[in-house]
Design a protein around this motif. Structure first.
Motif, mmCIF file in Angstrom:
data_model
loop_
_atom_site.group_PDB
_atom_site.id
_atom_site.type_symbol
_atom_site.label_atom_id
_atom_site.label_comp_id
_atom_site.label_asym_id
_atom_site.label_seq_id
_atom_site.Cartn_x
_atom_site.Cartn_y
_atom_site.Cartn_z
ATOM 1 N N GLU A 194 0.822 -1.211 0.000
ATOM 2 C CA GLU A 194 0.000 0.000 0.000
ATOM 3 C C GLU A 194 0.860 1.266 0.000
ATOM 4 O O GLU A 194 0.573 2.229 -0.699
ATOM 5 C CB GLU A 194 -0.911 -0.008 1.226
ATOM 6 C CG GLU A 194 -2.026 0.996 1.093
ATOM 7 C CD GLU A 194 -3.015 0.923 2.247
ATOM 8 O OE1 GLU A 194 -3.157 -0.159 2.854
ATOM 9 O OE2 GLU A 194 -3.628 1.964 2.534
ATOM 10 N N GLY A 195 1.964 1.197 0.752
ATOM 11 C CA GLY A 195 2.812 2.378 0.859
ATOM 12 C C GLY A 195 3.473 2.755 -0.455
ATOM 13 O O GLY A 195 3.953 3.877 -0.633
ATOM 14 N N VAL A 198 0.117 4.136 -2.583
ATOM 15 C CA VAL A 198 -0.495 5.336 -1.996
ATOM 16 C C VAL A 198 0.521 6.009 -1.094
ATOM 17 O O VAL A 198 1.054 5.379 -0.184
ATOM 18 C CB VAL A 198 -1.742 4.969 -1.141
ATOM 19 C CG1 VAL A 198 -2.405 6.233 -0.594
ATOM 20 C CG2 VAL A 198 -2.725 4.139 -1.942
ATOM 21 N N ARG A 199 0.812 7.249 -1.399
ATOM 22 C CA ARG A 199 1.748 8.013 -0.546
ATOM 23 C C ARG A 199 0.979 9.164 0.062
ATOM 24 O O ARG A 199 0.028 9.651 -0.530
ATOM 25 C CB ARG A 199 2.914 8.514 -1.357
ATOM 26 C CG ARG A 199 3.582 7.274 -1.974
ATOM 27 C CD ARG A 199 4.747 7.513 -2.766
ATOM 28 N NE ARG A 199 5.087 6.249 -3.402
ATOM 29 C CZ ARG A 199 6.279 5.723 -3.382
ATOM 30 N NH1 ARG A 199 7.262 6.323 -2.767
ATOM 31 N NH2 ARG A 199 6.502 4.589 -4.000
ATOM 32 N N TRP A 200 1.402 9.586 1.198
ATOM 33 C CA TRP A 200 0.688 10.630 1.937
ATOM 34 C C TRP A 200 1.549 11.868 2.086
ATOM 35 O O TRP A 200 2.715 11.758 2.464
ATOM 36 C CB TRP A 200 0.304 10.111 3.333
ATOM 37 C CG TRP A 200 -0.782 9.084 3.291
ATOM 38 C CD1 TRP A 200 -0.664 7.780 2.907
ATOM 39 C CD2 TRP A 200 -2.157 9.274 3.617
ATOM 40 N NE1 TRP A 200 -1.863 7.146 2.971
ATOM 41 C CE2 TRP A 200 -2.812 8.042 3.413
ATOM 42 C CE3 TRP A 200 -2.901 10.370 4.058
ATOM 43 C CZ2 TRP A 200 -4.174 7.866 3.652
ATOM 44 C CZ3 TRP A 200 -4.256 10.192 4.296
ATOM 45 C CH2 TRP A 200 -4.886 8.959 4.088
ATOM 46 N N GLU A 201 0.933 12.967 1.813
ATOM 47 C CA GLU A 201 1.475 14.308 2.076
ATOM 48 C C GLU A 201 2.674 14.669 1.204
ATOM 49 O O GLU A 201 2.811 15.800 0.784
ATOM 50 C CB GLU A 201 1.845 14.509 3.565
ATOM 51 C CG GLU A 201 0.860 13.920 4.589
ATOM 52 C CD GLU A 201 -0.597 14.376 4.410
ATOM 53 O OE1 GLU A 201 -0.849 15.255 3.590
ATOM 54 O OE2 GLU A 201 -1.469 13.800 5.074
ATOM 55 N N ARG A 202 3.596 13.717 0.980
ATOM 56 C CA ARG A 202 4.767 14.035 0.179
ATOM 57 C C ARG A 202 5.318 12.736 -0.394
ATOM 58 O O ARG A 202 5.245 11.708 0.280
ATOM 59 C CB ARG A 202 5.834 14.675 1.095
ATOM 60 C CG ARG A 202 6.854 15.503 0.391
ATOM 61 C CD ARG A 202 7.856 16.105 1.373
ATOM 62 N NE ARG A 202 9.158 16.136 0.737
ATOM 63 C CZ ARG A 202 9.522 17.014 -0.185
ATOM 64 N NH1 ARG A 202 8.687 17.967 -0.545
ATOM 65 N NH2 ARG A 202 10.718 16.979 -0.726
ATOM 66 N N TRP A 203 5.801 12.744 -1.631
ATOM 67 C CA TRP A 203 6.282 11.495 -2.268
ATOM 68 C C TRP A 203 7.437 10.890 -1.478
ATOM 69 O O TRP A 203 7.479 9.699 -1.226
ATOM 70 C CB TRP A 203 6.722 11.764 -3.712
ATOM 71 C CG TRP A 203 6.930 10.475 -4.445
ATOM 72 C CD1 TRP A 203 8.084 9.769 -4.577
ATOM 73 C CD2 TRP A 203 5.912 9.722 -5.161
ATOM 74 N NE1 TRP A 203 7.871 8.628 -5.303
ATOM 75 C CE2 TRP A 203 6.543 8.567 -5.676
ATOM 76 C CE3 TRP A 203 4.549 9.907 -5.371
ATOM 77 C CZ2 TRP A 203 5.861 7.611 -6.412
ATOM 78 C CZ3 TRP A 203 3.866 8.958 -6.110
ATOM 79 C CH2 TRP A 203 4.530 7.825 -6.612
#
Ligand SMILES: Cc1cc2nc3c(=O)[nH]c(=O)nc-3n(C[C@H](O)[C@H](O)[C@H](O)COP(=O)(O)O)c2cc1C
Length: 203
Positions: A194-195, A198-203
């Motif tokens: 998943e990581g 899908v990345r969160w806030e910044r690549w």
């Protein structure tokens, strides 16, 4: 069906029961195309729905004679068993027409296309069909269409030159497809972590 119930059932099914699909169900499934998003509301998606026996046999022939050939013989019949074939197509010209309208011009010109939106929208339409089929208690599968098969389909079904075939979606009452499951990517490739997807806030 609630989306959270539907989603875990979403998988490509490559074998169908010899059971007809009610016309109204098919109409609801393919009717979702009119609710699919499209860039600038260009609505470039086109579907060709093939349900009659001769037409379906023609689709199978086009694939068998194409460069990818037919399905392996020792496996569940896929295209042959499907009571509904949907060719998901796109008409690129609709996008150029739409984006040459005054409200879409960029400094008086048609935009420079960041990506081909006509294929993006065909993918969105394809997804609607897959999900709607499950909602109807049916199953669906997607096959790519090699160039020579697309040419044969174009000739056989009178598909105009300005309409491009993006994929074939088969729809029907799902039947077990263990042979396909064993060899297709879903079982042979691990799901990407998943990581990574899908990345969160910044690549
Ligand atoms: C554009 C597209 C083309 C595909 N073409 C084929 C194909 O030619 N043959 C096939 O067996 N599956 C095809 N698939 C299905 C994928 O292999 C499948 O979605 C993937 O392995 C993940 O499995 P799942 O959808 O069952 O979760 C295609 C899917 C898409 C979206």
């Amino acid at each position: 069906m609630e989306f959270r119930e539907l989603l875990p059932r979403r998988r490509m099914v490559r074998h169908y029961a010899a059971q007809p699909v009610p016309r109204e169900s098919i109409e609801r499934v393919v009717g979702t195309v009119r609710r699919a998003p499209s860039a600038g509301y260009s609505q470039g998606q086109r579907l060709l729905v093939v349900t009659d026996e001769r037409g379906r046999a023609e689709v199978v022939r086009c694939f068998e004679e194409g460069s990818w050939g037919g399905a392996p013989e020792d496996i569940e019949p896929w295209l042959e068993s499907a009571p509904v074939h949907v060719l998901v197509c796109t008409r690129e010209g609709d996008y150029h027409d739409r984006y040459r309208m005054p409200d879409k011009l960029d400094a008086g010109e048609e935009i420079e296309w960041p990506v081909p939106y006509w294929f993006v929208d065909a993918g969105a339409a394809l997804m609607m069909i897959l999900l709607a089929a499950i909602d109807e208690g049916l199953a669906a599968g997607v096959s790519g269409v090699p160039r020579d098969t697309a040419d044969a389909l174009r000739a056989a079904f009178g598909i105009p030159d300005d309409v491009e075939i993006v994929a074939l979606v088969t729809v029907g009452v799902g039947a077990p497809d263990p042979g396909w499951s064993a060899i297709t990517s879903r079982r042979t490739q691990p799901r990407r972590p998943e990581g990574e997807s899908v990345r969160w806030e910044r690549w």
